[in-house]
Design a protein around this motif. Structure first.
Motif, PDB file in Angstrom:
ATOM      1  N   VAL A 198       0.849  -1.189   0.000  1.00  0.00           N
ATOM      2  CA  VAL A 198       0.000   0.000   0.000  1.00  0.00           C
ATOM      3  C   VAL A 198       0.888   1.244   0.000  1.00  0.00           C
ATOM      4  O   VAL A 198       1.868   1.307   0.753  1.00  0.00           O
ATOM      5  N   ARG A 199       0.531   2.203  -0.814  1.00  0.00           N
ATOM      6  CA  ARG A 199       1.261   3.474  -0.832  1.00  0.00           C
ATOM      7  C   ARG A 199       0.287   4.614  -1.028  1.00  0.00           C
ATOM      8  O   ARG A 199      -0.794   4.450  -1.604  1.00  0.00           O
ATOM      9  N   GLY A 200       0.667   5.797  -0.526  1.00  0.00           N
ATOM     10  CA  GLY A 200      -0.074   6.999  -0.868  1.00  0.00           C
ATOM     11  C   GLY A 200       0.267   7.382  -2.296  1.00  0.00           C
ATOM     12  O   GLY A 200       1.424   7.276  -2.715  1.00  0.00           O
ATOM     13  N   PHE A 223      -1.639  -4.884  -4.705  1.00  0.00           N
ATOM     14  CA  PHE A 223      -1.187  -3.499  -4.613  1.00  0.00           C
ATOM     15  C   PHE A 223      -2.376  -2.546  -4.527  1.00  0.00           C
ATOM     16  O   PHE A 223      -3.449  -2.822  -5.075  1.00  0.00           O
ATOM     17  N   ALA A 224      -2.151  -1.418  -3.831  1.00  0.00           N
ATOM     18  CA  ALA A 224      -3.185  -0.385  -3.752  1.00  0.00           C
ATOM     19  C   ALA A 224      -2.533   0.979  -3.595  1.00  0.00           C
ATOM     20  O   ALA A 224      -1.579   1.134  -2.822  1.00  0.00           O
ATOM     21  N   ASP A 225      -3.033   1.960  -4.348  1.00  0.00           N
ATOM     22  CA  ASP A 225      -2.667   3.363  -4.181  1.00  0.00           C
ATOM     23  C   ASP A 225      -3.808   4.060  -3.443  1.00  0.00           C
ATOM     24  O   ASP A 225      -4.970   3.935  -3.841  1.00  0.00           O
ATOM     25  N   ILE A 226      -3.478   4.786  -2.357  1.00  0.00           N
ATOM     26  CA  ILE A 226      -4.509   5.504  -1.612  1.00  0.00           C
ATOM     27  C   ILE A 226      -4.584   6.920  -2.160  1.00  0.00           C
ATOM     28  O   ILE A 226      -3.623   7.691  -2.047  1.00  0.00           O
ATOM     29  N   PRO A 227      -5.702   7.297  -2.776  1.00  0.00           N
ATOM     30  CA  PRO A 227      -5.786   8.610  -3.424  1.00  0.00           C
ATOM     31  C   PRO A 227      -5.702   9.761  -2.434  1.00  0.00           C
ATOM     32  O   PRO A 227      -6.175   9.669  -1.304  1.00  0.00           O
ATOM     33  N   MET A 229      -3.232  10.943  -0.770  1.00  0.00           N
ATOM     34  CA  MET A 229      -2.362  10.808   0.379  1.00  0.00           C
ATOM     35  C   MET A 229      -0.907  10.744  -0.058  1.00  0.00           C
ATOM     36  O   MET A 229      -0.581  10.314  -1.155  1.00  0.00           O
ATOM     37  N   GLY A 230      -0.017  11.184   0.862  1.00  0.00           N
ATOM     38  CA  GLY A 230       1.406  11.165   0.603  1.00  0.00           C
ATOM     39  C   GLY A 230       2.110  10.128   1.442  1.00  0.00           C
ATOM     40  O   GLY A 230       1.723   8.959   1.479  1.00  0.00           O
ATOM     41  N   ASP A 231       3.138  10.550   2.193  1.00  0.00           N
ATOM     42  CA  ASP A 231       3.952   9.601   2.945  1.00  0.00           C
ATOM     43  C   ASP A 231       3.323   9.169   4.257  1.00  0.00           C
ATOM     44  O   ASP A 231       3.645   8.110   4.769  1.00  0.00           O
ATOM     45  N   ALA A 232       2.447   9.966   4.834  1.00  0.00           N
ATOM     46  CA  ALA A 232       1.843   9.618   6.127  1.00  0.00           C
ATOM     47  C   ALA A 232       0.372   9.306   5.901  1.00  0.00           C
ATOM     48  O   ALA A 232      -0.463  10.189   5.894  1.00  0.00           O
ATOM     49  N   ILE A 233       0.047   8.027   5.703  1.00  0.00           N
ATOM     50  CA  ILE A 233      -1.338   7.684   5.387  1.00  0.00           C
ATOM     51  C   ILE A 233      -2.035   6.935   6.515  1.00  0.00           C
ATOM     52  O   ILE A 233      -3.242   6.789   6.489  1.00  0.00           O
ATOM     53  N   ILE A 234      -1.287   6.446   7.518  1.00  0.00           N
ATOM     54  CA  ILE A 234      -1.966   5.653   8.548  1.00  0.00           C
ATOM     55  C   ILE A 234      -2.551   6.534   9.642  1.00  0.00           C
ATOM     56  O   ILE A 234      -3.438   6.114  10.358  1.00  0.00           O
ATOM     57  N   GLY A 235      -2.059   7.773   9.773  1.00  0.00           N
ATOM     58  CA  GLY A 235      -2.548   8.597  10.867  1.00  0.00           C
ATOM     59  C   GLY A 235      -3.753   9.425  10.500  1.00  0.00           C
ATOM     60  O   GLY A 235      -4.407   9.990  11.352  1.00  0.00           O
ATOM     61  N   GLY A 236      -4.054   9.525   9.194  1.00  0.00           N
ATOM     62  CA  GLY A 236      -5.146  10.380   8.776  1.00  0.00           C
ATOM     63  C   GLY A 236      -6.500   9.708   8.907  1.00  0.00           C
ATOM     64  O   GLY A 236      -6.609   8.504   9.076  1.00  0.00           O
TER      65      GLY A 236
END
Length: 427
Positions: A198-200, A223-227, A229-236
């Motif tokens: 998973v990546r932003g 694989f998944a791209d999180i729309p 989002m950048g480098d910090a996606i777990i805290g949002g």
């Protein structure tokens, strides 16, 4: 499940995601990395990669079963090495978040720059937030509460990252990075458990080349791209991230199936029906004097496109039933995520439900709630028996909708919200 934060993060980064995982029926354990958050600082400054990998192995070995491990950047890469290098199976699945054997040098340098800016500390959390904001993509909003979770207030009153200043992992030179890359590459090649990458979509540390290389190393990975989002996606507050992780777990390591419940006792039936997620509507009509009437309903569905038919259900004893028969028309107002208060009002017993709610009349003189995600004005074609409810079948006469709104949902007795990502071509 074992959740491992990334470099510079604390276990608090998982607060929202872990709640979503628990609600999905998973048992969740979160830990701090060595020297991070509330974990002790190493008295002899042992913060090598191998030390962190050994820590993860030690934690997993204390768990009662092989967990699904979810790790962000440093936590993910250390977990990758720990799992692949172990002679014994350690994990049932691995989720890597912004963590690839080959990380983009520019992104790593940017992270190193961010983590070394606090040598003198920040006077306020807002000051730290401004620094973090410079490292986020333009469309990603900053959450100051999230920034605050990763700061500690020092004896001099200033704020610094919640990490041992002796930790030098972000200052490694090129040769150390290459050595780590070789180790992670070998670990990826040996990976034989379900894997989710998973990546932003705006990640600076994991670029397209990084993803391509990982696909070749681990061809069975998802694989998944999180729309957005950048480098910090777990805290949002990121429903898309939570949904991606939960969806992978349901496919890769589904929970044990429960035995079906017998009987159709009303409470049991209600709970089972609650497992069907629906939108939220307000059905409106008016009595013969023109007094507006309305109630919240989620029992609305399309029946036919030609002719255009819809239906909804309402309790037989509802005062609205007689008004519906006499008026011969109704409107279905589909609510968006900003209209939960309207839903609550029309589900209550207050007398004037239309107070402070903007509405207008169309051809059939039934209230049309303004700003809804969709409105359907209908003439009544038939009202039929439905047990303790009646089923109202309507012929759609006029429609209005706003395709850029996000819907208000109802699931298991609670309101839910979801953001629907829309491609540029759809706008």
């Amino acid at each position: 499940m074992l959740l491992l934060p990334g470099f510079g993060q604390t276990a608090a980064a998982w607060a929202r995601a872990s709640k979503a995982l628990v609600a999905a029926g998973r048992y969740v354990v979160t830990v701090e990395l060595r020297g991070h958050g509330e974990s002790d600082w190493s008295p002899n400054r042992r913060y090598e990669l191998g030390d962190i990998i050994q820590d993860i192995v030690a934690v997993i070995q204390q768990l009662p079963s092989k967990p699904a491990v979810v790790g962000a950047n440093l936590g993910g890469l250390a977990a990758l090495a720990a799992i692949s290098e172990s002679p014994e199976p350690l994990a049932s699945a691995l989720v890597l978040i912004d963590a690839a054997p080959r990380m983009a040098p520019a992104g790593l340098d940017r992270m190193a720059s961010l983590m070394t800016m606090d040598a003198d500390g920040f006077s306020t959390v807002a000051d730290a937030g401004r620094v973090v904001a410079e490292h986020l993509p333009a469309k990603q909003q900053l959450d100051l509460e999230e920034v605050k979770r990763h700061l500690r207030r020092c004896d001099d009153g200033r704020f610094r990252w919640h990490i041992d200043p002796a930790y030098q992992g972000f200052k490694v030179d090129a040769s150390d990075r290459k050595a780590a890359q070789r180790r992670f590459t070998a670990a990826a090649l040996a990976l034989d458990i379900p894997t989710f990458f998973v990546r932003g979509e705006s990640s600076t540390k994991v670029d397209r080349e990084s993803m391509h290389e990982f696909r070749e190393l681990v061809p069975h990975a998802e694989f998944a791209d999180i729309p957005g989002m950048g480098d910090a996606i777990i805290g949002g507050r990121n429903d898309a991230f939570d949904a991606a992780i939960i969806g992978f777990l349901e496919r890769a390591i589904p929970r044990s199936k429960l035995r079906p419940q017998g009987g159709v006792e009303p409470r049991m039936l209600r709970d089972a029906m609650g497992c069907f997620a629906t939108g939220v509507t307000v059905i409106t009509t008016s009595d013969p004097d023109g007094t507006p009437m309305g109630f919240t309903a989620n029992s609305f569905t399309s029946v036919s496109l030609d002719p255009p038919l819809v239906l909804f259900c309402v309790k037989r004893e509802s005062a609205s039933v007689e008004a519906l028969r006499k008026r011969g028309a109704f409107a279905v107002n589909v609510l968006h995520i900003g209209q939960q208060a309207i839903s609550g009002k029309f589900a209550s017993r207050i007398e004037d439900r239309f107070a402070a709610t903007e509405w207008e009349l169309w051809e059939y003189q039934v209230p049309i709630i303004l700003d809804a995600i969709a409105n359907f004005e209908c003439s009544i074609r038939e009202i039929v028996d439905g047990g303790d409810h009646v089923i109202v079948l309507g012929l759609v006469k006029r429609v209005h909708y706003d395709p850029v709104r996000d819907p208000l949902l109802f699931f298991q007795g609670k309101y839910r919200r979801i953001h629907v990502a829309r491609e540029e071509s759809e706008k």
